[in-house]
Design a protein around this motif. Structure first.
Motif, PDB file in Angstrom:
ATOM      1  N   LYS A  55      69.411  94.321  16.872  1.00  0.00           N
ATOM      2  CA  LYS A  55      69.405  93.127  16.036  1.00  0.00           C
ATOM      3  C   LYS A  55      68.064  92.988  15.319  1.00  0.00           C
ATOM      4  O   LYS A  55      67.019  93.368  15.843  1.00  0.00           O
ATOM      5  CB  LYS A  55      69.628  91.877  16.906  1.00  0.00           C
ATOM      6  N   PHE A  56      68.106  92.404  14.114  1.00  0.00           N
ATOM      7  CA  PHE A  56      66.884  92.034  13.424  1.00  0.00           C
ATOM      8  C   PHE A  56      66.288  90.796  14.083  1.00  0.00           C
ATOM      9  O   PHE A  56      67.003  90.012  14.718  1.00  0.00           O
ATOM     10  CB  PHE A  56      67.167  91.746  11.950  1.00  0.00           C
ATOM     11  N   CYS A  57      65.009  90.605  13.921  1.00  0.00           N
ATOM     12  CA  CYS A  57      64.322  89.460  14.524  1.00  0.00           C
ATOM     13  C   CYS A  57      63.966  88.429  13.453  1.00  0.00           C
ATOM     14  O   CYS A  57      63.597  88.791  12.341  1.00  0.00           O
ATOM     15  CB  CYS A  57      63.022  89.895  15.207  1.00  0.00           C
ATOM     16  N   LYS A  58      64.054  87.174  13.834  1.00  0.00           N
ATOM     17  CA  LYS A  58      63.581  86.149  12.916  1.00  0.00           C
ATOM     18  C   LYS A  58      62.112  85.852  13.207  1.00  0.00           C
ATOM     19  O   LYS A  58      61.572  86.262  14.248  1.00  0.00           O
ATOM     20  CB  LYS A  58      64.442  84.893  13.017  1.00  0.00           C
ATOM     21  N   ASP A  59      61.483  85.169  12.321  1.00  0.00           N
ATOM     22  CA  ASP A  59      60.073  84.820  12.467  1.00  0.00           C
ATOM     23  C   ASP A  59      59.865  84.079  13.784  1.00  0.00           C
ATOM     24  O   ASP A  59      60.508  83.044  14.017  1.00  0.00           O
ATOM     25  CB  ASP A  59      59.657  83.936  11.290  1.00  0.00           C
ATOM     26  N   PRO A  60      59.008  84.586  14.696  1.00  0.00           N
ATOM     27  CA  PRO A  60      58.796  83.914  15.993  1.00  0.00           C
ATOM     28  C   PRO A  60      58.396  82.448  15.857  1.00  0.00           C
ATOM     29  O   PRO A  60      58.705  81.633  16.734  1.00  0.00           O
ATOM     30  CB  PRO A  60      57.675  84.734  16.625  1.00  0.00           C
ATOM     31  N   LYS A  61      57.741  82.092  14.754  1.00  0.00           N
ATOM     32  CA  LYS A  61      57.319  80.701  14.563  1.00  0.00           C
ATOM     33  C   LYS A  61      58.510  79.782  14.324  1.00  0.00           C
ATOM     34  O   LYS A  61      58.384  78.557  14.453  1.00  0.00           O
ATOM     35  CB  LYS A  61      56.347  80.619  13.387  1.00  0.00           C
ATOM     36  N   LEU A  62      59.669  80.370  13.978  1.00  0.00           N
ATOM     37  CA  LEU A  62      60.858  79.564  13.737  1.00  0.00           C
ATOM     38  C   LEU A  62      61.761  79.467  14.969  1.00  0.00           C
ATOM     39  O   LEU A  62      62.783  78.806  14.930  1.00  0.00           O
ATOM     40  CB  LEU A  62      61.658  80.157  12.568  1.00  0.00           C
ATOM     41  N   ALA A  63      61.386  80.151  16.050  1.00  0.00           N
ATOM     42  CA  ALA A  63      62.187  80.117  17.282  1.00  0.00           C
ATOM     43  C   ALA A  63      62.099  78.753  17.947  1.00  0.00           C
ATOM     44  O   ALA A  63      61.096  78.040  17.823  1.00  0.00           O
ATOM     45  CB  ALA A  63      61.708  81.205  18.239  1.00  0.00           C
ATOM     46  N   ASN A  64      63.167  78.398  18.664  1.00  0.00           N
ATOM     47  CA  ASN A  64      63.170  77.135  19.405  1.00  0.00           C
ATOM     48  C   ASN A  64      63.937  77.326  20.703  1.00  0.00           C
ATOM     49  O   ASN A  64      64.519  78.390  20.951  1.00  0.00           O
ATOM     50  CB  ASN A  64      63.771  76.011  18.559  1.00  0.00           C
ATOM     51  N   ALA A  65      63.951  76.308  21.549  1.00  0.00           N
ATOM     52  CA  ALA A  65      64.553  76.410  22.883  1.00  0.00           C
ATOM     53  C   ALA A  65      66.026  76.777  22.836  1.00  0.00           C
ATOM     54  O   ALA A  65      66.527  77.478  23.729  1.00  0.00           O
ATOM     55  CB  ALA A  65      64.352  75.096  23.646  1.00  0.00           C
ATOM     56  N   ASN A  66      66.733  76.333  21.806  1.00  0.00           N
ATOM     57  CA  ASN A  66      68.161  76.631  21.718  1.00  0.00           C
ATOM     58  C   ASN A  66      68.450  78.122  21.537  1.00  0.00           C
ATOM     59  O   ASN A  66      69.554  78.582  21.828  1.00  0.00           O
ATOM     60  CB  ASN A  66      68.793  75.835  20.568  1.00  0.00           C
ATOM     61  N   ASP A  67      67.465  78.875  21.056  1.00  0.00           N
ATOM     62  CA  ASP A  67      67.637  80.320  20.923  1.00  0.00           C
ATOM     63  C   ASP A  67      67.756  81.008  22.279  1.00  0.00           C
ATOM     64  O   ASP A  67      68.207  82.146  22.357  1.00  0.00           O
ATOM     65  CB  ASP A  67      66.453  80.932  20.160  1.00  0.00           C
ATOM     66  N   PHE A  68      67.341  80.332  23.338  1.00  0.00           N
ATOM     67  CA  PHE A  68      67.340  80.909  24.681  1.00  0.00           C
ATOM     68  C   PHE A  68      68.305  80.175  25.615  1.00  0.00           C
ATOM     69  O   PHE A  68      68.208  80.309  26.841  1.00  0.00           O
ATOM     70  CB  PHE A  68      65.913  80.846  25.264  1.00  0.00           C
ATOM     71  N   PHE A  69      69.248  79.457  25.040  1.00  0.00           N
ATOM     72  CA  PHE A  69      70.081  78.528  25.812  1.00  0.00           C
ATOM     73  C   PHE A  69      71.558  78.754  25.545  1.00  0.00           C
ATOM     74  O   PHE A  69      71.973  79.071  24.432  1.00  0.00           O
ATOM     75  CB  PHE A  69      69.695  77.094  25.426  1.00  0.00           C
ATOM     76  N   LEU A  70      72.376  78.606  26.598  1.00  0.00           N
ATOM     77  CA  LEU A  70      73.840  78.630  26.472  1.00  0.00           C
ATOM     78  C   LEU A  70      74.402  77.677  27.515  1.00  0.00           C
ATOM     79  O   LEU A  70      74.020  77.738  28.692  1.00  0.00           O
ATOM     80  CB  LEU A  70      74.382  80.043  26.707  1.00  0.00           C
ATOM     81  N   SER A  71      75.307  76.808  27.126  1.00  0.00           N
ATOM     82  CA  SER A  71      75.897  75.855  28.063  1.00  0.00           C
ATOM     83  C   SER A  71      77.363  76.190  28.313  1.00  0.00           C
ATOM     84  O   SER A  71      77.969  76.977  27.580  1.00  0.00           O
ATOM     85  CB  SER A  71      75.779  74.421  27.517  1.00  0.00           C
ATOM     86  N   GLY A  72      77.926  75.576  29.345  1.00  0.00           N
ATOM     87  CA  GLY A  72      79.356  75.683  29.602  1.00  0.00           C
ATOM     88  C   GLY A  72      79.780  76.798  30.528  1.00  0.00           C
ATOM     89  O   GLY A  72      80.977  77.031  30.699  1.00  0.00           O
ATOM     90  N   PHE A  73      78.827  77.495  31.162  1.00  0.00           N
ATOM     91  CA  PHE A  73      79.210  78.599  32.033  1.00  0.00           C
ATOM     92  C   PHE A  73      79.886  78.124  33.316  1.00  0.00           C
ATOM     93  O   PHE A  73      80.486  78.921  34.034  1.00  0.00           O
ATOM     94  CB  PHE A  73      77.980  79.453  32.364  1.00  0.00           C
ATOM     95  N   GLN A  74      79.783  76.831  33.602  1.00  0.00           N
ATOM     96  CA  GLN A  74      80.410  76.301  34.811  1.00  0.00           C
ATOM     97  C   GLN A  74      81.886  75.976  34.604  1.00  0.00           C
ATOM     98  O   GLN A  74      82.609  75.701  35.567  1.00  0.00           O
ATOM     99  CB  GLN A  74      79.662  75.043  35.276  1.00  0.00           C
ATOM    100  N   ILE A  75      82.362  76.054  33.366  1.00  0.00           N
ATOM    101  CA  ILE A  75      83.733  75.652  33.051  1.00  0.00           C
ATOM    102  C   ILE A  75      84.705  76.789  33.384  1.00  0.00           C
ATOM    103  O   ILE A  75      84.542  77.911  32.882  1.00  0.00           O
ATOM    104  CB  ILE A  75      83.855  75.288  31.559  1.00  0.00           C
ATOM    105  N   PRO A  76      85.720  76.536  34.211  1.00  0.00           N
ATOM    106  CA  PRO A  76      86.719  77.575  34.516  1.00  0.00           C
ATOM    107  C   PRO A  76      87.476  77.995  33.265  1.00  0.00           C
ATOM    108  O   PRO A  76      87.821  77.160  32.429  1.00  0.00           O
ATOM    109  CB  PRO A  76      87.647  76.890  35.527  1.00  0.00           C
TER     110      PRO A  76
END
Length: 233
Positions: A55-76
């Protein structure tokens, strides 16, 4: 002269060790490299199309917490499908911040008698932990090791490892739903489901090839190629 031979041998060993060390995802050279998922078009460099293995990388200064986050793994997840299981991945396609970090995760839901069919991950070793239920799991070694089968019945809290590239499977042998988490040593380990690849390829493999390979009649191959091969991932 002996010193020269020793130096050459040492360099050869170091080169081979370096090759082995780079046989999996490369180590990152910066803190992170958040992926840009819109890479349908290649980069044009001096009029030449350049494709990237990853993958190409975006500017590190534009990164935020949501780039490292995923929700809903507890849902069957629903297991109402032909194989009775569903794989929910958490790799670089779902978590852009995993890019270059060499790890990923998957949730696997099983209905009673649900199967995660024999498959391989060409780019990653898998370590699986059972969260609920009872699973019969196993993997098969390569031809050179005699195609030996290693199996185990796993209960809640048990852990099992599937070496990189080897065919493996999981079957729910309990009477209730089962859930497992799998960690893999690649940001994008890939998956090849054996039955789907062999009998569901597009276009189909010549039946003569499969009939001879599996030592069966062409009618059997034609029947299998006409089936719907479900992708549970």
């Amino acid at each position: 002269m002996k010193g020269v031979h020793f130096l050459i041998s040492t360099l050869a060993i170091l080169a081979f060790a370096t090759f082995l060390a780079s046989a999996s995802d490369p180590s990152p050279l910066q803190d992170f490299c958040v992926a840009i998922n819109d890479t349908k078009s290649p980069v044009i460099l001096n009029g030449i199309a350049v494709f990237v293995n990853g993958k190409f990388c975006k500017d590190p200064k534009l990164a935020n917490a949501n780039d490292f986050f995923l929700s809903g793994f507890q849902i069957p997840r629903s297991t109402q499908n032909p194989v009775g299981s569903t794989v929910t991945p958490a790799n670089v396609d779902q978590i852009a911040g995993l890019n270059t970090l060499g790890i990923s995760l998957a949730r696997i839901d099983f209905g009673p008698n649900g199967l995660n069919p024999p498959h391989t991950h060409p780019r990653g070793t898998e370590i699986l932990v059972v969260l609920e239920g009872t699973l019969y799991v196993g993997f098969v070694t390569s031809n050179g090791d005699g195609n030996r089968l290693f199996t185990k019945v796993l209960n809640k809290g048990d852990v099992f490892v599937f070496p990189i590239g080897l065919i493996h499977f999981q079957l729910n042998v309990g009477h209730v739903n089962a859930v497992a988490l799998a960690a893999l040593s690649s940001q994008n380990p890939g998956v090849i489901t054996i039955a789907n690849a062999v009998f569901g390829s597009k276009p189909p493999i010549n039946p003569d090839v499969l009939a001879k390979a599996f030592q069966v009649d062409n009618k059997v191959v034609n029947y299998l190629q006409k089936q719907f091969w479900y992708n549970n991932s």
